[in-house]
Each structure stands twice: as C-alpha cells, then as structure tokens.
Design a protein around this motif. Structure first.
Motif, PDB file in Angstrom:
ATOM      1  N   LEU A 114       0.843  -1.520  -0.244  1.00 48.19           N
ATOM      2  CA  LEU A 114      -0.197  -0.023   0.212  1.00 48.19           C
ATOM      3  C   LEU A 114       0.639   1.118  -0.110  1.00 48.19           C
ATOM      4  O   LEU A 114       0.846   2.415  -0.877  1.00 48.19           O
ATOM      5  CB  LEU A 114      -0.870  -0.210   1.272  1.00 48.19           C
ATOM      6  CG  LEU A 114      -2.323  -0.505   1.551  1.00 48.19           C
ATOM      7  CD1 LEU A 114      -2.831  -1.190   2.324  1.00 48.19           C
ATOM      8  CD2 LEU A 114      -3.393  -0.143  -0.165  1.00 48.19           C
ATOM      9  N   ALA A 115       1.736   1.209   0.774  1.00 45.13           N
ATOM     10  CA  ALA A 115       2.668   2.525   1.078  1.00 45.13           C
ATOM     11  C   ALA A 115       3.735   2.946  -0.611  1.00 45.13           C
ATOM     12  O   ALA A 115       3.867   3.711  -1.238  1.00 45.13           O
ATOM     13  CB  ALA A 115       4.003   2.216   1.592  1.00 45.13           C
TER      14      ALA A 115
ATOM     15  N   GLU B 215      -8.114   2.648  -3.638  1.00 43.42           N
ATOM     16  CA  GLU B 215      -9.735   2.717  -2.895  1.00 43.42           C
ATOM     17  C   GLU B 215      -9.999   1.239  -2.218  1.00 43.42           C
ATOM     18  O   GLU B 215     -10.387   1.073  -1.078  1.00 43.42           O
ATOM     19  CB  GLU B 215     -10.603   3.325  -4.129  1.00 43.42           C
ATOM     20  CG  GLU B 215     -11.731   3.335  -3.218  1.00 43.42           C
ATOM     21  CD  GLU B 215     -13.040   3.753  -3.456  1.00 43.42           C
ATOM     22  OE1 GLU B 215     -13.723   4.087  -3.275  1.00 43.42           O
ATOM     23  OE2 GLU B 215     -12.316   4.184  -5.135  1.00 43.42           O
ATOM     24  N   ALA B 216      -9.751   0.050  -3.395  1.00 42.53           N
ATOM     25  CA  ALA B 216      -9.945  -1.257  -2.490  1.00 42.53           C
ATOM     26  C   ALA B 216      -9.439  -1.470  -1.622  1.00 42.53           C
ATOM     27  O   ALA B 216      -9.785  -2.271  -1.242  1.00 42.53           O
ATOM     28  CB  ALA B 216     -10.363  -2.223  -4.610  1.00 42.53           C
ATOM     29  N   LEU B 217      -8.708  -1.914  -1.640  1.00 48.38           N
ATOM     30  CA  LEU B 217      -7.601  -2.697  -0.858  1.00 48.38           C
ATOM     31  C   LEU B 217      -7.575  -1.716  -0.060  1.00 48.38           C
ATOM     32  O   LEU B 217      -7.408  -2.160   2.158  1.00 48.38           O
ATOM     33  CB  LEU B 217      -5.323  -2.025  -1.388  1.00 48.38           C
ATOM     34  CG  LEU B 217      -5.088  -2.869  -2.364  1.00 48.38           C
ATOM     35  CD1 LEU B 217      -3.762  -2.904  -2.918  1.00 48.38           C
ATOM     36  CD2 LEU B 217      -5.753  -4.332  -2.002  1.00 48.38           C
ATOM     37  N   GLN B 218      -8.089  -0.028   0.435  1.00 43.52           N
ATOM     38  CA  GLN B 218      -7.973  -0.030   1.876  1.00 43.52           C
ATOM     39  C   GLN B 218      -9.285  -0.772   2.447  1.00 43.52           C
ATOM     40  O   GLN B 218      -9.384  -0.750   3.502  1.00 43.52           O
ATOM     41  CB  GLN B 218      -8.550   1.723   1.465  1.00 43.52           C
ATOM     42  CG  GLN B 218      -6.912   2.669   1.595  1.00 43.52           C
ATOM     43  CD  GLN B 218      -7.213   4.009   1.121  1.00 43.52           C
ATOM     44  OE1 GLN B 218      -8.075   4.358   0.823  1.00 43.52           O
ATOM     45  NE2 GLN B 218      -6.515   4.732   1.265  1.00 43.52           N
ATOM     46  N   GLN B 219     -10.238  -0.824   1.481  1.00 42.68           N
ATOM     47  CA  GLN B 219     -11.669  -1.182   2.467  1.00 42.68           C
ATOM     48  C   GLN B 219     -11.757  -2.779   2.761  1.00 42.68           C
ATOM     49  O   GLN B 219     -12.280  -3.122   3.279  1.00 42.68           O
ATOM     50  CB  GLN B 219     -12.590  -0.948   1.098  1.00 42.68           C
ATOM     51  CG  GLN B 219     -12.826   0.136   0.945  1.00 42.68           C
ATOM     52  CD  GLN B 219     -13.891   0.333  -0.510  1.00 42.68           C
ATOM     53  OE1 GLN B 219     -14.168  -0.476  -1.080  1.00 42.68           O
ATOM     54  NE2 GLN B 219     -14.918   2.092  -0.498  1.00 42.68           N
ATOM     55  N   GLN B 220     -10.757  -3.482   1.865  1.00 45.41           N
ATOM     56  CA  GLN B 220     -10.235  -5.042   2.057  1.00 45.41           C
ATOM     57  C   GLN B 220      -9.002  -4.844   2.997  1.00 45.41           C
ATOM     58  O   GLN B 220      -8.346  -6.291   2.524  1.00 45.41           O
ATOM     59  CB  GLN B 220     -10.539  -5.813   0.416  1.00 45.41           C
ATOM     60  CG  GLN B 220     -11.934  -5.152  -0.425  1.00 45.41           C
ATOM     61  CD  GLN B 220     -11.836  -5.770  -1.502  1.00 45.41           C
ATOM     62  OE1 GLN B 220     -11.353  -7.108  -1.634  1.00 45.41           O
ATOM     63  NE2 GLN B 220     -11.659  -5.118  -2.494  1.00 45.41           N
ATOM     64  N   GLN B 221      -8.296  -4.765   2.792  1.00 38.63           N
ATOM     65  CA  GLN B 221      -6.716  -4.711   3.079  1.00 38.63           C
ATOM     66  C   GLN B 221      -6.986  -5.723   4.854  1.00 38.63           C
ATOM     67  O   GLN B 221      -6.134  -6.730   4.480  1.00 38.63           O
ATOM     68  CB  GLN B 221      -6.529  -3.380   4.157  1.00 38.63           C
ATOM     69  CG  GLN B 221      -5.092  -3.443   5.096  1.00 38.63           C
ATOM     70  CD  GLN B 221      -4.405  -1.902   5.361  1.00 38.63           C
ATOM     71  OE1 GLN B 221      -5.198  -0.861   5.235  1.00 38.63           O
ATOM     72  NE2 GLN B 221      -3.533  -1.916   5.722  1.00 38.63           N
TER      73      GLN B 221
ATOM     74  N   ARG C 108     -11.735  -8.296  -4.251  1.00 38.24           N
ATOM     75  CA  ARG C 108     -13.106  -7.845  -5.259  1.00 38.24           C
ATOM     76  C   ARG C 108     -12.094  -6.655  -6.071  1.00 38.24           C
ATOM     77  O   ARG C 108     -12.005  -5.684  -6.208  1.00 38.24           O
ATOM     78  CB  ARG C 108     -13.955  -7.250  -5.333  1.00 38.24           C
ATOM     79  CG  ARG C 108     -14.892  -8.343  -3.654  1.00 38.24           C
ATOM     80  CD  ARG C 108     -15.891  -7.908  -3.309  1.00 38.24           C
ATOM     81  NE  ARG C 108     -15.682  -6.336  -2.582  1.00 38.24           N
ATOM     82  CZ  ARG C 108     -15.713  -7.228  -1.017  1.00 38.24           C
ATOM     83  NH1 ARG C 108     -14.655  -7.961  -0.272  1.00 38.24           N
ATOM     84  NH2 ARG C 108     -14.867  -6.309  -0.155  1.00 38.24           N
ATOM     85  N   VAL C 109     -11.373  -6.608  -7.323  1.00 38.41           N
ATOM     86  CA  VAL C 109     -10.590  -5.760  -7.973  1.00 38.41           C
ATOM     87  C   VAL C 109     -10.534  -6.551  -9.497  1.00 38.41           C
ATOM     88  O   VAL C 109     -10.487  -7.686  -9.506  1.00 38.41           O
ATOM     89  CB  VAL C 109      -9.125  -5.925  -7.765  1.00 38.41           C
ATOM     90  CG1 VAL C 109      -9.363  -4.665  -6.150  1.00 38.41           C
ATOM     91  CG2 VAL C 109      -8.302  -6.799  -7.571  1.00 38.41           C
ATOM     92  N   ALA C 110     -10.497  -5.347 -10.433  1.00 36.78           N
ATOM     93  CA  ALA C 110     -10.294  -6.361 -12.207  1.00 36.78           C
ATOM     94  C   ALA C 110      -9.224  -6.982 -12.233  1.00 36.78           C
ATOM     95  O   ALA C 110      -8.427  -6.422 -11.173  1.00 36.78           O
ATOM     96  CB  ALA C 110     -10.096  -4.651 -12.197  1.00 36.78           C
TER      97      ALA C 110
END
Length: 658
Positions: free
Chosen positions: A29-30, A53-59, A167-169
C-alpha cells in the motif's frame, strides 16, 4: 552432520512466517501511494487510484487471507517428508477434472513465475543457506529445493491466491501481484536469515554445498552438423573416417564405424533411464548389420532406423518414474517390436518403418483410450471450441448490420445464452443438422429484424416473420432451460423494438445511445473483447458471412518492436504442437511435465495430461502463446536422441585426446 531436530521444533521455528502477510500488505500500500515510484509513470497508473481504494476497504481481509494461505502452504510443505522410495502404481489416466487455462490464467502464471524469480534473485544467498539448514534439520543427505518448506513457490502461490480473493479487476490484480511480489521478496530475504540463526541456535549444522556428480551432457554441436540440414550424416561420415587411426578399406567399414560410434553416444546419453537404455541396446546389432547393406542409413538423418530410435526416446522422456505403470506397459510392447526386428536374418529399412508404425499406433491407441475414459471432459472442451467458433461468426454478422446497433442486453443474449443454445443443438443433433442450421438462421432473421425498415415490402416481410421468429427463439431457449423471467424481458424488448419499426419510427439510434451511456466500465471492456479486430480486411455490407471459416492468423508472440523473423519462429513452434509430444510447462502456479493429448481442429484449444496420472491442463492457443513468449513452455526433448548423439560425437572428435 547434525542430527535432525524433532518436527515440533521445526514447526515452532517457522510458525511466525505467516505474520509476514501484514508487512507485505502495508508495504505494498505504501508503494502504491508513493508518487515518486517509477511504476507511477507506466500505463498501469490508471489502475492505481481504484486499486488503492479497494485495498483500503479490503486491507484486513487481504492480510487475513494471505496469512492463512502462507500458513497452509508452509504446513503442507512441512508434512511432505521425503519417504523411502517405493514403487507406486499410478492411477489410470483420467482427464475428467478439466480446467481451462485461458489467456488470463496464463498472465497470472507469468506473474507467479516472476514473483518466484524475484525471491530467487533478491534472497539468493539467504535462500541457499536456509535450504542447507532445512536439509540438515530434516535429516536429508543432500540439499534439494523441493525439501525446503519455505521455497519461493510456496509464497508465490499463496500471494496469487490471496490477491484472487480480492474484489478488483483482473488487470489491477496482476499489477498488485507484481508490486506485492517485490515486497514479499525483500521481506523473505530478512526472514530467511533469521530462521537460519534460529536453527543454528538449536545446534543444527547446515549441509555443505557441493557439486552433485552428474553425467556430462554433450555440448551443442556447431550448425554444420545439424541433422535438419541435408547431407549432415554424409559430412559426419567423412569426419569419422579421417579421424580413424587406420585407413578404412571399404564404404561398409566406414558406415559400420560411424554407426558404432553413434550408438556408443546414444547408449551413454545421460537423459536415458536405464530400462530405456537397455531396450535401445538390443537394436544395435540389427542397425550395425543394416549399415553394411543400406548406404542410406549413414546418409539420411530421417532413415526409419534413426526415426524409430528417436520415437522410442521421445515418448519415454516424459516419465521420471521408471516404475510408472504406463511406461512399463509401453516398454513391454516396444521390446516385442524390437525383438521381431532383431530376430530377422537381415532386417531392412521397411522393417524399421513397420516397427515405428507399430509404436505410433500403440501410442495413439493409448491416447484414444485415455480420451475415451474422459469423454465428458473432452465433450466439454469441444463445446468450448464450438462456442468460440460461433462467437467469431456472430461478430462478423453483427458487424454487417446496417443502420442500427444492438442493445447491450441483446448483445449479451446472442454472445451468451444463444451461443449455448446452438452448441447444445450441435451436441444433440450434429453440427450440420437441420436443428442447428435453423438456429443459426434464426440469428440472421433476428439481426435483420433489428435494422430500420422504411420500404413497405420490408415491413410486410417483418410482420410476417415475427411469429415464427418468436417461436424459434422460444424453442432455442427451451433447449437450455433459460429462466422464464429473463426470457420475458428479452421478448418484451424485442416486441417494443419491432412495434416501433412497424410504425415507421427509428428507435435503434436512441436505444443504442442510451445503451452506451448505461454501460459500466466492465461492460465496455467486455464489448471490446467481443468485437476484436478481425484483421486488415473489412467485410463489405453485402458480402455473405462464411460460417465455415474463421480468422486463423496466430497472434504475434512478441511485442511490436520485435522482428518478423522472431514472430515467424514462434508461429512455426506452435505449428509443431503435435499430440503425443512431451512438454515442460508452468501452469496454475507450478512446473509440470505434460503430454499433449488432443488439439482442436481449428488449433485454438489444447489438452495436456501431466505425468502424474489423473491431472489435465486444457489451454487456449493464446494462453500457450503467452507462456511461450515468457519462456514458460518448452519441448521436453528440444534436441532429438540422434541429434544429441551427433553433438556428443563431434565433441569427442574435437577433443585433443582421442
């Protein structure tokens, strides 16, 4: 050498390894947020913000998933203690567990292999050290990569599976796998060193690295002695004759000398297992005798005697277990073929040709039996092939529409359920049956009905067509049991469109515009995939669609900056994919040795069976091409037995010590 430590101690040493997951996620993430990172300038940049954004929600989910998968992978690797080798009886080959490796899966395999390479490169010395410590801790006599429960592939596969749960493309997931792999490699470098210190603290003394003695592989001969070149054996014959300590008094003596020396190299080939070596040795007297009678033997590299030797060697190359039941059965049959040749007073060329035909027939029969036992899997793959062909035909038909565009819902119906309808009809009644032809004709009528019609005659024809069109669509949807609610929605859309056309209105343009505006980004991408460029030739609006042909030009394996010669070389490699040949390939996160069992008529699908019975890998052409471009698939015997013998003989002749 120190004594092995108890399994419980080893488990306690590695139990903290899965905790790397949190650091991997945080550092990834960094890296994504770092505006100065070099990847921020790449074409991947458009994926960054959505990915962050997706990773922040699913971290937390990603951390938990990665931690669980690393823990599971390490425990499974630990439990795989090398046992005393035993003769095992493989299961009968079955391909029922069919999974299709498409281009997307191939891309993921490429990224997994890159993660493994990153770990190998960044933690090279630490990895060597941990392998040496692990071998000693587990009571091994030699250092083997497979015996290390912390080997790179364990972590690379865990990382791939964990990213697959997000849940990412797909494109964003490949980018994430690439970035997280770099962080994982860096962290493992430190972790490996710490584990070595812990094992050292328990009194474990690492095994010393040493060169493992192996049979010397011959160097590749110069281009002047490639068997694919005409006259190579003739030039080799002259070279051997000149090197002989005493002059040879006849052509027969020269031929016998060459054949004898080639056979010596064949029987010394380090790639041959002992039972195959002894089988080939039985042929030596017959081939030596043939050299006296048949001058072509030492002039033609494609002589039936040499081809028989190559075929025997190539087929056996894929079996790493000399006790494999399939190999044992093959060798028993091959021995009977060879015994028939050897028993002849004077075997000739046609006897060797007959032997090769018998061997090929045996191999083909066993392949057919395996495929027949797995008829369900093969039928499934053939259905996929038919669906792929039909979608190609539909793309051509849709492109020929004049004055109208299909709505997204109708496009989804044609390329999805209606393709399933046509495939089902072909499976039940035959590819060229009346039922299948009628359903294909329904597509013609449906697409024609969706176009604007201003002429009275066209409207009259449309009015007369609609009842039968609706009936045909319903018969097709009945064939696959399409849900009633979706059926009613589709028919309602068609009814509204046709009513507008019959009233003289032109709803197509407005509907198309509304459809495009309503598309999600994923639908737009899918629409682009559904309508790829068919090449430089554009079909005219009045040109009929040829349903018997589809675009067959292979996709280039190299980037656009590469040479035409390189692309042609890769296309030539693809053209030589033949059932029965063995390949070494990286699929679904691991290296396997697999035999090509079947290829589709249009060359777009391939079914491989790995040497471990019961496992199959079905790949699309584009998946094979991507693996080939990355060096992740290769012919197991890239140089034939005879070519290796020539290489080795030339090396001996070039040696200053005769």
């Amino acid at each position: 050498m120190s004594a092995p430590i108890p399994a419980s101690h080893l488990e306690s040493i590695v139990q903290g390894v899965p905790l790397l997951a949190r650091d991997v996620v945080n550092r990834t993430l960094a890296e994504l947020r770092n505006p100065n990172a070099t990847h921020a300038l790449a074409h991947d940049r458009k994926q960054f913000f959505a990915l962050i954004e997706a990773l922040q929600q699913q971290q937390s989910d990603w951390v938990q998933s990665l931690q669980t998968l690393i823990d599971r992978g390490v425990r499974e690797a630990l439990s795989d203690r090398p046992a005393v080798p035993q003769a095992r009886k493989p299961m009968a080959l079955s391909l029922d567990e069919l999974s299709l490796v498409d281009e997307g899966q191939a891309e993921e395999d490429i990224e997994i292999s890159r993660v493994m390479a990153q770990i190998d490169q960044q933690a090279e010395w630490e990895l060597r050290e941990v392998q040496a410590f692990m071998a000693a801790a587990r009571g091994q006599n030699e250092i083997r990569r497979e015996a290390n429960p912390l080997r790179p592939e364990v972590f690379a596969r865990a990382l791939s599976q964990a990213t697959r749960n997000l849940r990412v493309a797909a494109e964003a997931r490949m980018l994430l796998l690439r970035l997280a792999g770099a962080q994982l490699a860096s962290l493992l470098k430190v972790e490996y060193a710490q584990i070595c210190r812990r094992l050292e603290g328990l009194g474990v003394q690492p095994l010393a690295f040493r060169a493992v003695p192996t049979a010397k592989a011959p160097a590749v001969a110069s281009g002047a002695f490639e068997l694919t070149d005409s006259g190579t054996l003739g030039r080799l014959l002259e070279r051997v004759s000149r090197s002989h300590p005493t002059p040879l008094d006849s052509a027969g003596a020269e031929a016998e000398t060459l054949v004898n020396r080639l056979f010596d190299q064949i029987l010394a080939d380090p790639k041959l297992v002992e039972n195959v070596r002894s089988l080939l040795a039985r042929l030596k007297p017959a081939v030596l005798g043939l050299a006296q009678r048949d001058p072509a033997l030492v002039r033609q590299a494609d002589h039936p005697a040499w081809q028989l030797l190559n075929r025997l060697s190539a087929h056996c190359a894929g079996y790493d277990d000399p006790h494999d039941e399939r190999l044992t059965e093959f060798l028993k049959f091959a021995r009977a073929v060879i015994d028939r040749i050897v028993a002849l007073p004077k075997p000739e060329s046609h006897h060797f040709l007959k032997g090769q035909d018998d061997i090929n027939h045996f191999i083909d029969e066993r392949s057919r039996e395996a495929l027949e036992r797995s008829r369900a899997a093969l039928d499934k793959l053939q259905r996929i092939e038919r669906a792929d062909q039909l979608r190609g035909v539909l793309r051509q038909q849709v492109r020929q529409m004049q004055g109208a565009q299909l709505s997204q819902s109708l496009r989804d119906f044609l390329f999805g359920p209606w393709v399933d309808v046509m495939v089902e009809a072909m499976a039940r009644h035959g590819e060229h049956s009346h039922e299948a032809t009628e359903l294909m004709h329904t597509v013609d009528e449906l697409l024609w009905s969706m176009q604007p019609h201003t002429a009275p005659a066209d409207r009259s024809r449309l009015r007369a067509l609609l009842p039968e069109l609706a009936a045909s669509l319903n018969r097709g949807m009945d064939l696959i049991g399409w849900p009633q609610a979706q059926r009613e929605a589709l028919l309602a859309e068609l009814s509204a469109h046709h009513a507008s056309v019959l009233r003289g209105e032109a709803p197509a343009a407005a509907a198309a515009t509304a459809s495009v505006e309503a598309l999600t980004p994923e639908q737009i991408v899918q629409q682009m995939l559904d309508e790829p460029d068919l090449g430089p030739r554009t079909l005219g609006p009045d040109e009929p669609v040829d349903r018997g042909t589809l675009p067959t030009v292979p996709v280039g394996l190299m980037s656009q900056t590469d040479t035409q010669a390189g692309r042609l070389a890769r296309e030539a490699w693809m053209a030589k994919l033949t059932p029965g040949s063995w390949y070494h390939m990286f699929v679904q996160g691991q290296w396997v040795t697999a035999q090509l069992m079947w290829s589709s008529d249009n060359g777009q699908f391939f079914m491989f069976a790995s040497q471990h019975a019961g496992h199959s890998h079905s790949l699309t052409r584009r998946a094979v091409e991507r693996l080939l471009a990355e060096g992740l698939i290769t012919v197991l015997e890239d140089r034939s037995l005879m070519q290796r013998a020539v290489d080795s003989l030339i090396q001996d002749l070039d040696s200053p010590i005769r």
